[in-house]
Motif scaffolding. Structure first.
Motif, mmCIF file in Angstrom:
data_model
loop_
_atom_site.group_PDB
_atom_site.id
_atom_site.type_symbol
_atom_site.label_atom_id
_atom_site.label_comp_id
_atom_site.label_asym_id
_atom_site.label_seq_id
_atom_site.Cartn_x
_atom_site.Cartn_y
_atom_site.Cartn_z
ATOM 1 N N GLU A 97 -80.094 -14.836 23.731
ATOM 2 C CA GLU A 97 -78.643 -14.771 23.833
ATOM 3 C C GLU A 97 -78.142 -14.337 25.207
ATOM 4 O OE1 GLU A 97 -77.059 -12.369 20.749
ATOM 5 O OE2 GLU A 97 -78.092 -13.453 19.175
ATOM 6 N N ILE A 98 -79.014 -14.112 26.143
ATOM 7 C CA ILE A 98 -78.583 -13.615 27.452
ATOM 8 C C ILE A 98 -77.611 -14.595 28.099
ATOM 9 C CG2 ILE A 98 -79.358 -13.013 29.771
ATOM 10 C CD1 ILE A 98 -81.983 -12.055 28.444
ATOM 11 N N LEU A 99 -77.981 -15.859 28.132
ATOM 12 C CA LEU A 99 -77.128 -16.875 28.733
ATOM 13 C C LEU A 99 -75.989 -17.270 27.789
ATOM 14 C CD1 LEU A 99 -76.646 -18.857 31.075
ATOM 15 C CD2 LEU A 99 -78.140 -20.452 29.897
ATOM 16 N N ARG A 101 -74.302 -15.579 25.634
ATOM 17 C CA ARG A 101 -73.200 -14.608 25.584
ATOM 18 C C ARG A 101 -72.149 -14.852 26.662
ATOM 19 N NH1 ARG A 101 -76.153 -8.900 25.326
ATOM 20 N NH2 ARG A 101 -77.914 -9.694 24.190
ATOM 21 N N LEU A 102 -72.540 -15.495 27.732
ATOM 22 C CA LEU A 102 -71.613 -15.749 28.838
ATOM 23 C C LEU A 102 -70.622 -16.876 28.540
ATOM 24 C CD1 LEU A 102 -74.158 -15.501 31.790
ATOM 25 C CD2 LEU A 102 -72.626 -13.718 30.928
ATOM 26 N N PHE A 103 -70.948 -17.720 27.568
ATOM 27 C CA PHE A 103 -70.072 -18.839 27.229
ATOM 28 C C PHE A 103 -68.889 -18.375 26.384
ATOM 29 C CE2 PHE A 103 -74.165 -21.364 27.530
ATOM 30 C CZ PHE A 103 -73.839 -21.953 28.741
ATOM 31 N N PRO A 104 -67.810 -19.144 26.393
ATOM 32 C CA PRO A 104 -66.685 -18.829 25.501
ATOM 33 C C PRO A 104 -67.107 -18.971 24.033
ATOM 34 C CG PRO A 104 -66.074 -20.504 27.134
ATOM 35 C CD PRO A 104 -67.528 -20.263 27.278
ATOM 36 N N ARG A 105 -66.380 -18.318 23.157
ATOM 37 C CA ARG A 105 -66.703 -18.288 21.722
ATOM 38 C C ARG A 105 -66.838 -19.705 21.149
ATOM 39 N NH1 ARG A 105 -64.385 -17.765 16.516
ATOM 40 N NH2 ARG A 105 -65.476 -16.208 15.277
ATOM 41 N N ARG A 108 -70.142 -21.151 22.131
ATOM 42 C CA ARG A 108 -71.216 -20.451 21.415
ATOM 43 C C ARG A 108 -71.326 -20.946 19.986
ATOM 44 N NH1 ARG A 108 -69.038 -15.288 23.508
ATOM 45 N NH2 ARG A 108 -68.286 -15.037 21.388
#
Length: 182
Positions: A97-99, A101-105, A108
């Motif tokens: 989830e490291i990368l 988590r950076l995306f918008p909901r 994701r």
């Protein structure tokens, strides 16, 4: 609500809101089954530990338990298989989830849906092929090396546990689409 339909009411966290009583009942049954499987897996793990301990004590006294390695291997396989649906339901599997988590909901959620659909396809095929493989092993009459136990029983159990696991993934997909309609 009539008495004939009231038994379909479910009060689970995984419940789909709205008029999906039959689906919610199925989800509740699925949740109960994973709880039962979890307990069977825990019993396999306990039996594995007890058998290993008894074998060590027997070896110290010069009389090890014949076939203990084979039984421990089977129990470990069963413990893993029975715990798989529970691990998925609890979200205790490893996720990267490291990368993400950076995306918008919204992105994701789409990634999660794509992952769930791919997982559903993969584990459906794994379940199906494992059941076919168990049938092939049964027809061949293959037995375990030391104790001559029929191996196809373990493979059928694995297939069943993967089937329940696949149903949990299907539940995730259906829940996603129902939430998307709102």
């Amino acid at each position: 609500m009539s008495a004939s339909v009231s038994f379909l009411k479910v009060s689970n966290a995984g419940q789909i809101p709205g008029d999906f009583a039959l689906m919610n009942s199925f989800f509740a049954l699925l949740d109960r089954s994973q709880n039962i499987l979890k307990n069977i897996g825990a019993a396999c793990l306990m039996a594995m530990a007890l058998l290993t301990g008894a074998d060590i004590i027997g070896r110290l006294n010069g009389s090890p338990i014949f076939g203990s390695e084979e039984l421990v291997t089977i129990l470990a396989t069963l413990a893993l298989a029975f715990s798989l649906p529970y691990a998925h339901a609890q979200r205790s599997h490893i996720g990267v989830e490291i990368l993400i988590r950076l995306f918008p909901r919204r992105i994701r959620r789409r990634i999660k849906l794509a992952t769930n659909i791919a997982s559903l396809a993969l584990f459906s095929v794994v379940t199906w092929r494992m059941a076919l493989y168990a049938g092939t092993i049964k027809e061949s009459g293959e037995l375990s090396m030391n104790l001559a136990l029929p191996e196809y029983y373990v493979i059928y159990v694995l297939s069943f546990c993967f089937f329940i696991f696949t149903l949990f993934i299907l539940k995730d997909v259906l829940t996603f689409f129902n939430k998307a309609e709102k």
